[in-house]
Scaffold this motif. Structure first.
Motif, PDB file in Angstrom:
ATOM      1  N   PRO A   1       1.182  -1.350   0.068  1.00  0.00           N
ATOM      2  CA  PRO A   1       0.279  -0.121  -0.129  1.00  0.00           C
ATOM      3  C   PRO A   1       1.063   1.696  -0.589  1.00  0.00           C
ATOM      4  N   ARG A   2       0.419   2.810  -1.043  1.00  0.00           N
ATOM      5  CA  ARG A   2       1.717   3.691  -0.651  1.00  0.00           C
ATOM      6  C   ARG A   2       0.541   4.289  -1.023  1.00  0.00           C
ATOM      7  N   ARG A   3       1.006   5.484  -0.404  1.00  0.00           N
ATOM      8  CA  ARG A   3       0.615   6.936  -0.818  1.00  0.00           C
ATOM      9  C   ARG A   3       1.335   8.126  -1.206  1.00  0.00           C
TER      10      ARG A   3
ATOM     11  N   TYR B   1       5.102   8.792  -4.320  1.00  0.00           N
ATOM     12  CA  TYR B   1       4.797   7.968  -3.695  1.00  0.00           C
ATOM     13  C   TYR B   1       5.339   7.502  -2.708  1.00  0.00           C
TER      14      TYR B   1
ATOM     15  N   GLU C   1       3.163   2.849   2.679  1.00  0.00           N
ATOM     16  CA  GLU C   1       2.598   3.179   4.634  1.00  0.00           C
ATOM     17  C   GLU C   1       3.396   2.790   5.565  1.00  0.00           C
TER      18      GLU C   1
ATOM     19  N   TYR D   1       5.267   5.994   6.720  1.00  0.00           N
ATOM     20  CA  TYR D   1       5.226   6.886   5.540  1.00  0.00           C
ATOM     21  C   TYR D   1       5.219   8.732   6.493  1.00  0.00           C
TER      22      TYR D   1
ATOM     23  N   PRO E   1       0.456  15.826   1.710  1.00  0.00           N
ATOM     24  CA  PRO E   1       0.122  14.734   1.678  1.00  0.00           C
ATOM     25  C   PRO E   1      -1.302  14.250   1.126  1.00  0.00           C
ATOM     26  N   SER E   2      -1.165  13.112   0.205  1.00  0.00           N
ATOM     27  CA  SER E   2      -2.564  12.554  -0.104  1.00  0.00           C
ATOM     28  C   SER E   2      -3.759  12.230   0.896  1.00  0.00           C
ATOM     29  N   TYR E   3      -5.165  12.866   0.041  1.00  0.00           N
ATOM     30  CA  TYR E   3      -5.963  11.980   1.269  1.00  0.00           C
ATOM     31  C   TYR E   3      -6.935  10.856   0.379  1.00  0.00           C
ATOM     32  N   ARG E   4      -6.808   9.717  -0.505  1.00  0.00           N
ATOM     33  CA  ARG E   4      -7.436   9.589  -1.230  1.00  0.00           C
ATOM     34  C   ARG E   4      -7.286   8.216  -0.964  1.00  0.00           C
ATOM     35  N   PRO E   5      -6.841   8.054  -0.308  1.00  0.00           N
ATOM     36  CA  PRO E   5      -7.027   6.216   1.027  1.00  0.00           C
ATOM     37  C   PRO E   5      -7.181   7.191   1.648  1.00  0.00           C
ATOM     38  N   ASP E   6      -8.088   8.046   2.363  1.00  0.00           N
ATOM     39  CA  ASP E   6      -8.607   8.048   3.326  1.00  0.00           C
ATOM     40  C   ASP E   6     -10.339   8.378   2.991  1.00  0.00           C
TER      41      ASP E   6
END
Length: 114
Positions: free
Chosen positions: A12-14, A48, A51, A54, A72-77
């Motif tokens: 898993p990446r962010r 990227y 996780e 991170y 940071p990217s909030y897409r995984p949330d």
């Protein structure tokens, strides 16, 4: 000779947006994760990170002297499953003003019915 079968696992990446003062030190950012895009005009790097670790890597990147800021990217949330909400009242939220969105039933006509 038998080839060993190894199992492929997805890490898993962010995403991370790193705003920099100069792109000369771009190689230093490559050690923290995968550099996906570099904007030379606006001077930012989209990369990227895994996780695992991170937060520690973000803290290290923020301390670099050529980094202006980090976003940071909030897409995984964000919940990306919209199948339960499409076309239902749960998809529309009521405001404190009492504004309500009215659902309309759509009738789809196929070309052979026309």
């Amino acid at each position: 000779m038998e080839a060993e079968m190894t199992e492929f696992t997805i890490n898993p990446r962010r995403g991370l947006v790193v705003w920099v003062y100069s792109l000369k030190q771009l190689k230093n950012l490559k050690r923290y994760g995968l550099v996906h895009y570099v904007s030379r005009k606006m001077k930012y790097v989209y990369m990227y990170l895994d996780e695992a670790g991170y937060e520690e890597n973000v803290a290290k990147i923020e301390r670099l002297h050529f980094v202006r800021s980090v976003e940071p990217s909030y897409r995984p949330d964000v919940e990306m499953n919209f199948a339960d909400k499409i076309g239902t009242r749960a998809a529309y939220q009521m405001d404190e003003d009492g504004f309500e969105v009215e659902e309309l039933s759509a009738h789809i006509r196929l070309a052979e019915d026309v």
